[in-house]
Design a protein around this motif. Structure first.
Motif, PDB file in Angstrom:
ATOM      1  N   MET A 145      64.289 -33.094   2.482  1.00 33.14           N
ATOM      2  CA  MET A 145      62.846 -32.867   2.519  1.00 33.14           C
ATOM      3  C   MET A 145      62.173 -33.933   3.392  1.00 33.14           C
ATOM      4  O   MET A 145      61.242 -33.625   4.153  1.00 33.14           O
ATOM      5  N   TYR A 146      62.642 -35.160   3.303  1.00 32.77           N
ATOM      6  CA  TYR A 146      62.094 -36.216   4.170  1.00 32.77           C
ATOM      7  C   TYR A 146      62.276 -35.856   5.637  1.00 32.77           C
ATOM      8  O   TYR A 146      61.328 -35.940   6.436  1.00 32.77           O
ATOM      9  N   TYR A 147      63.461 -35.415   6.016  1.00 31.95           N
ATOM     10  CA  TYR A 147      63.709 -35.074   7.415  1.00 31.95           C
ATOM     11  C   TYR A 147      62.895 -33.856   7.857  1.00 31.95           C
ATOM     12  O   TYR A 147      62.469 -33.771   9.016  1.00 31.95           O
ATOM     13  N   LEU A 148      62.675 -32.928   6.942  1.00 30.34           N
ATOM     14  CA  LEU A 148      61.829 -31.780   7.273  1.00 30.34           C
ATOM     15  C   LEU A 148      60.385 -32.213   7.515  1.00 30.34           C
ATOM     16  O   LEU A 148      59.739 -31.758   8.467  1.00 30.34           O
ATOM     17  N   LEU A 149      59.872 -33.094   6.663  1.00 31.43           N
ATOM     18  CA  LEU A 149      58.499 -33.570   6.851  1.00 31.43           C
ATOM     19  C   LEU A 149      58.360 -34.356   8.144  1.00 31.43           C
ATOM     20  O   LEU A 149      57.354 -34.235   8.853  1.00 31.43           O
ATOM     21  N   GLN A 150      59.355 -35.155   8.465  1.00 28.36           N
ATOM     22  CA  GLN A 150      59.307 -35.943   9.689  1.00 28.36           C
ATOM     23  C   GLN A 150      59.252 -35.042  10.914  1.00 28.36           C
ATOM     24  O   GLN A 150      58.515 -35.310  11.874  1.00 28.36           O
ATOM     25  N   ALA A 151      60.016 -33.962  10.906  1.00 28.85           N
ATOM     26  CA  ALA A 151      60.120 -33.106  12.088  1.00 28.85           C
ATOM     27  C   ALA A 151      59.095 -31.987  12.131  1.00 28.85           C
ATOM     28  O   ALA A 151      58.724 -31.526  13.219  1.00 28.85           O
ATOM     29  N   HIS A 152      58.620 -31.530  10.969  1.00 35.04           N
ATOM     30  CA  HIS A 152      57.793 -30.319  10.956  1.00 35.04           C
ATOM     31  C   HIS A 152      56.491 -30.438  10.169  1.00 35.04           C
ATOM     32  O   HIS A 152      55.674 -29.515  10.202  1.00 35.04           O
ATOM     33  N   GLY A 153      56.308 -31.552   9.454  1.00 39.92           N
ATOM     34  CA  GLY A 153      55.025 -31.740   8.801  1.00 39.92           C
ATOM     35  C   GLY A 153      53.926 -31.895   9.846  1.00 39.92           C
ATOM     36  O   GLY A 153      54.150 -32.481  10.903  1.00 39.92           O
ATOM     37  N   GLY A 154      52.745 -31.344   9.573  1.00 40.45           N
ATOM     38  CA  GLY A 154      51.699 -31.467  10.569  1.00 40.45           C
ATOM     39  C   GLY A 154      50.404 -30.796  10.176  1.00 40.45           C
ATOM     40  O   GLY A 154      50.295 -30.128   9.138  1.00 40.45           O
ATOM     41  N   MET A 155      49.439 -30.966  11.049  1.00 34.98           N
ATOM     42  CA  MET A 155      48.091 -30.448  10.819  1.00 34.98           C
ATOM     43  C   MET A 155      47.959 -29.062  11.438  1.00 34.98           C
ATOM     44  O   MET A 155      48.331 -28.841  12.595  1.00 34.98           O
ATOM     45  N   THR A 156      47.414 -28.134  10.661  1.00 32.70           N
ATOM     46  CA  THR A 156      47.199 -26.778  11.156  1.00 32.70           C
ATOM     47  C   THR A 156      45.795 -26.671  11.759  1.00 32.70           C
ATOM     48  O   THR A 156      44.977 -27.582  11.638  1.00 32.70           O
ATOM     49  N   ALA A 157      45.529 -25.540  12.401  1.00 34.89           N
ATOM     50  CA  ALA A 157      44.245 -25.354  13.082  1.00 34.89           C
ATOM     51  C   ALA A 157      43.067 -25.407  12.113  1.00 34.89           C
ATOM     52  O   ALA A 157      41.956 -25.756  12.509  1.00 34.89           O
ATOM     53  N   ASP A 158      43.305 -25.077  10.842  1.00 37.57           N
ATOM     54  CA  ASP A 158      42.210 -25.109   9.869  1.00 37.57           C
ATOM     55  C   ASP A 158      42.112 -26.443   9.142  1.00 37.57           C
ATOM     56  O   ASP A 158      41.464 -26.556   8.106  1.00 37.57           O
ATOM     57  N   GLY A 159      42.807 -27.474   9.676  1.00 38.57           N
ATOM     58  CA  GLY A 159      42.653 -28.820   9.143  1.00 38.57           C
ATOM     59  C   GLY A 159      43.489 -29.155   7.929  1.00 38.57           C
ATOM     60  O   GLY A 159      43.243 -30.174   7.272  1.00 38.57           O
ATOM     61  N   GLN A 160      44.511 -28.368   7.631  1.00 36.01           N
ATOM     62  CA  GLN A 160      45.383 -28.659   6.501  1.00 36.01           C
ATOM     63  C   GLN A 160      46.598 -29.457   6.967  1.00 36.01           C
ATOM     64  O   GLN A 160      47.196 -29.146   8.003  1.00 36.01           O
ATOM     65  N   LEU A 161      46.970 -30.464   6.205  1.00 34.97           N
ATOM     66  CA  LEU A 161      48.203 -31.209   6.461  1.00 34.97           C
ATOM     67  C   LEU A 161      49.300 -30.569   5.615  1.00 34.97           C
ATOM     68  O   LEU A 161      49.327 -30.730   4.391  1.00 34.97           O
ATOM     69  N   LEU A 162      50.199 -29.855   6.281  1.00 31.24           N
ATOM     70  CA  LEU A 162      51.217 -29.076   5.579  1.00 31.24           C
ATOM     71  C   LEU A 162      52.607 -29.635   5.799  1.00 31.24           C
ATOM     72  O   LEU A 162      52.886 -30.310   6.785  1.00 31.24           O
ATOM     73  N   GLY A 163      53.465 -29.305   4.861  1.00 31.59           N
ATOM     74  CA  GLY A 163      54.868 -29.643   4.970  1.00 31.59           C
ATOM     75  C   GLY A 163      55.683 -28.392   5.222  1.00 31.59           C
ATOM     76  O   GLY A 163      55.502 -27.708   6.226  1.00 31.59           O
ATOM     77  N   VAL A 164      56.571 -28.063   4.285  1.00 33.78           N
ATOM     78  CA  VAL A 164      57.424 -26.882   4.393  1.00 33.78           C
ATOM     79  C   VAL A 164      57.379 -26.146   3.047  1.00 33.78           C
ATOM     80  O   VAL A 164      56.912 -26.709   2.051  1.00 33.78           O
ATOM     81  N   PRO A 165      57.844 -24.906   2.996  1.00 34.32           N
ATOM     82  CA  PRO A 165      57.930 -24.249   1.686  1.00 34.32           C
ATOM     83  C   PRO A 165      58.882 -25.003   0.766  1.00 34.32           C
ATOM     84  O   PRO A 165      59.990 -25.355   1.173  1.00 34.32           O
ATOM     85  N   ILE A 166      58.446 -25.268  -0.449  1.00 33.61           N
ATOM     86  CA  ILE A 166      59.308 -25.931  -1.430  1.00 33.61           C
ATOM     87  C   ILE A 166      60.107 -24.873  -2.166  1.00 33.61           C
ATOM     88  O   ILE A 166      59.537 -23.983  -2.808  1.00 33.61           O
ATOM     89  N   VAL A 167      61.420 -24.954  -2.067  1.00 30.90           N
ATOM     90  CA  VAL A 167      62.308 -24.009  -2.747  1.00 30.90           C
ATOM     91  C   VAL A 167      63.294 -24.826  -3.572  1.00 30.90           C
ATOM     92  O   VAL A 167      64.014 -25.670  -3.032  1.00 30.90           O
ATOM     93  N   THR A 168      63.323 -24.594  -4.857  1.00 26.79           N
ATOM     94  CA  THR A 168      64.204 -25.362  -5.747  1.00 26.79           C
ATOM     95  C   THR A 168      65.184 -24.490  -6.520  1.00 26.79           C
ATOM     96  O   THR A 168      65.979 -25.001  -7.301  1.00 26.79           O
ATOM     97  N   GLU A 169      65.136 -23.190  -6.299  1.00 27.93           N
ATOM     98  CA  GLU A 169      66.040 -22.267  -6.987  1.00 27.93           C
ATOM     99  C   GLU A 169      66.953 -21.598  -5.973  1.00 27.93           C
ATOM    100  O   GLU A 169      66.588 -21.437  -4.802  1.00 27.93           O
ATOM    101  N   PRO A 170      68.152 -21.180  -6.398  1.00 27.43           N
ATOM    102  CA  PRO A 170      69.053 -20.476  -5.475  1.00 27.43           C
ATOM    103  C   PRO A 170      68.405 -19.198  -4.957  1.00 27.43           C
ATOM    104  O   PRO A 170      67.596 -18.567  -5.646  1.00 27.43           O
ATOM    105  N   GLU A 171      68.768 -18.829  -3.737  1.00 25.43           N
ATOM    106  CA  GLU A 171      68.216 -17.621  -3.126  1.00 25.43           C
ATOM    107  C   GLU A 171      69.328 -16.615  -2.894  1.00 25.43           C
ATOM    108  O   GLU A 171      70.471 -16.972  -2.619  1.00 25.43           O
TER     109      GLU A 171
END
Length: 589
Positions: A145-171
């Motif tokens: 999750m740290y590496y995902l935030l480092q590479a893909h966390g960011g600000m969207t056009a509507d001013g939100q600071l987003l990370g990635v979808p949090i998934v904690t269950e098997p898919e």
């Protein structure tokens, strides 16, 4: 006790760092169901091992080529392309979305089934194995999750600071994959939560104990032999409590940095988390005096399986028979290398004089006519400059433009010689001989986390939170750490003393120390972005000519850097945006 005990004791690391396809025949994802893992713990180990194979810090990416610190003479180098204006959401060498999320998928699968695995016939041993393996999985999920935030966390056009979808269950095929991105703050909390879970289950460090009194109370009833088979020194290269704490420190610093400060994280918390790691080794007193040359210290050849040098918190395996691949890529052409990574004049200028003053300070004593004299000793150790020695015979390398037949000269041999007037020396074993008639190898390992990084994490955060000499609730300050780093490298501290009460100048110095100490280890590309620093500084080199018997030094521009302001954040992959309409892209991409 089942064979898994011997497997883990004798081959834990090889299992963990081998893909599932290599471990099992037939491959687990094609033929075997989950029920198989319940009575086959080595199969369960393979599910966890799949996550180990994806670690982003397993090797050095030399992403400095996309910064002001280095260029490459390889026209196909992806990082060279990224800096020249071809960085897009579908052409992204820094992309981690798919690999890290795939690792999390395996970890979720493992965590959902670990309690059902019969790890050993002995009930206590089975319980200990289950705890340790689950602790590793929680720790790795936080890391990814740290590496995902480092590479893909960011600000969207509507001013939100987003990370990635949090998934904690098997898919599985019936899962909902079209998920929105969670906020950066929610992802940070997910990291902290997984770190807490991991720390409840993992030992701080893996070590062999001698007395039953050393066994944690929750395992009372176990004997020394049982405990060592599960938590002993053989497992030192796997995820431990100390490694989890280090990633918590890294995540906290990222979140409190200028680019992500909207997350609500604080530099005081980042400093506190770094101090947890450092206090355990005695703080500044525990700094390895030889840590700045960790990659070539004599200790490498004598390292036993899992043994950690004083400087290293986490490392990869030492090559058993040695290699010379990195040297073949980086040595100058006259030493049979390809000279791939060329440090820039920008980077060379970052090294202060031996007295500690920056070269542009009037008190430094810098002489432009003799630019490499009386400099920080790390310059000679990390960079091959004109006249500096390299290779097993410490051959003086000539990078001047006077002789077109000189293979090491500036741009004299396209695709092999330097483009900046410099070659890389750091990370290389100079004892290696690449002469085809007498090739030799040396052992290497990759440092995944050095204590120096954590010291610099603390210094940066402590300076921001409490000022240069402030200590918070700890026994050392940012000033103390920089002073210690200078002393171990043989750099004077007159300049440090002159700025010890200036937070802004101390910030510059700390960032410069980070630039030098962690050079070519994959940090600057990310540091510049989290600092919201200037990304467009052109990469420069040095043209050296002999005029009337004296060398003249002319700074030249080698590569422009084409970055837009929004590129402090990396993009969500274009392919993911096409597939899932719930995802929001970072602004500008």
């Amino acid at each position: 006790m089942k064979k898994i005990i011997n497997i883990l004791t004798l081959a834990a690391v090889s299992v963990a760092f081998t893909s599932c396809d290599d471990l099992f025949e037939p491959a687990i994802e094609n033929n075997l169901g989950l029920d198989y893992m319940y009575e086959n713990p080595q199969y369960a180990e393979g599910v966890l091992g799949n996550a180990y194979t994806r670690i982003p810090c397993a090797d050095f990416p030399f992403s400095e080529v996309a910064t002001d610190d280095a260029v490459s003479n390889d026209a196909t180098n992806d990082w060279r392309k990224i800096a020249s204006g071809t960085w897009t959401s579908n052409e992204n060498p820094s992309e981690r979305w798919r690999n890290c999320r795939a690792a999390i998928m395996y970890l979720n699968l493992f965590l959902a089934n670990a309690d059902k695995v019969n790890w050993a016939n002995d009930e206590m041993a089975s319980r200990m194995f289950n705890d340790r393996e689950k602790g590793e999985a929680y720790g790795m999920r936080a890391m990814y999750m740290y590496y995902l935030l480092q590479a893909h966390g960011g600000m969207t056009a509507d001013g939100q600071l987003l990370g990635v979808p949090i998934v904690t269950e098997p898919e599985d095929a019936s899962s909902e994959f079209n998920l929105p991105r969670n906020t950066f703050a929610e992802c940070l909390q997910a990291i902290y939560d997984d770190c807490d879970r991991a720390l409840e289950l993992l030992p701080t460090n893996y070590k062999d104990i001698k007395n039953a009194s050393e066994i944690p109370s929750k395992y009372q009833g176990a004997n020394v032999g049982q405990y060592n088979r599960v938590f002993g020194a053989n497992f030192q290269l796997r995820m431990s409590g100390a490694i989890v704490e280090a990633f918590r420190s890294k995540a906290a610093l990222l979140a409190a940095s200028p680019a992500f400060e909207k997350s609500g994280a604080t530099m005081a918390q980042a400093a506190d988390y770094a101090a947890v790691v450092l206090d355990r080794i005695g703080g500044v007193a525990g700094m390895d005096p030889n840590g700045w040359t960790w990659y070539c210290n004599n200790e490498i050849d004598a390292l036993s399986a899992g043994q950690l040098p004083k400087e290293i918190l986490w490392r990869g395996e030492v090559e058993k028979s040695g290699s010379n691949d990195r040297e073949a890529d980086m040595f100058p052409p006259s030493l049979y290398g390809k000279g791939r990574i060329n440090p820039t004049q920008n980077f060379v200028n970052a090294f202060p004089m031996a007295n500690g003053y920056p070269i542009d300070n009037e008190k430094s004593g810098f002489n432009a006519a003799n630019p490499y004299a009386d400099r920080d000793p790390r310059l000679t150790a990390y960079v091959v400059y004109d006249g500096n020695g390299a290779g097993k015979d410490n051959t003086a390398i000539n990078t001047t433009v006077d002789d077109s037949q000189n293979r090491d000269g500036l741009n004299n041999e396209v695709g092999s010689s330097t483009r900046t007037g410099y070659y890389m020396r750091k990370l290389l074993r100079q004892e290696i001989n690449l002469d085809p008639s007498a090739k030799t190898t040396q052992k290497h390992y990759n440092a995944r986390i050095r204590f120096t990084e954590i010291f610099l994490n603390y210094a940066e955060a402590a300076n921001e939170a409490w000022g240069p000499t402030g200590k918070g609730n700890h026994s050392y300050s940012a000033y103390d750490i920089i002073k210690a780093l200078h002393e171990r490298a043989g750099v004077g501290n007159d300049y440090l003393e002159s700025i010890k009460n200036d937070k802004d100048k101390m910030r510059e110095l700390i960032r410069n120390e980070r630039r030098i100490e962690l050079s070519f280890e994959g940090f600057r590309f990310w540091d510049l972005r989290r600092w919201k620093a200037n990304l467009t500084e052109p990469a420069k080199g040095i043209s050296i000519k002999t005029v009337d018997g004296k060398k003249t030094y002319t700074t030249i521009e080698v590569d422009k850097r084409d970055y837009k302001d929004y590129m402090i954040y990396g993009p969500v992959p274009y392919s993911e945006m096409l597939k899932f309409d719930e995802l929001k892209q970072n602004q500008g991409w």
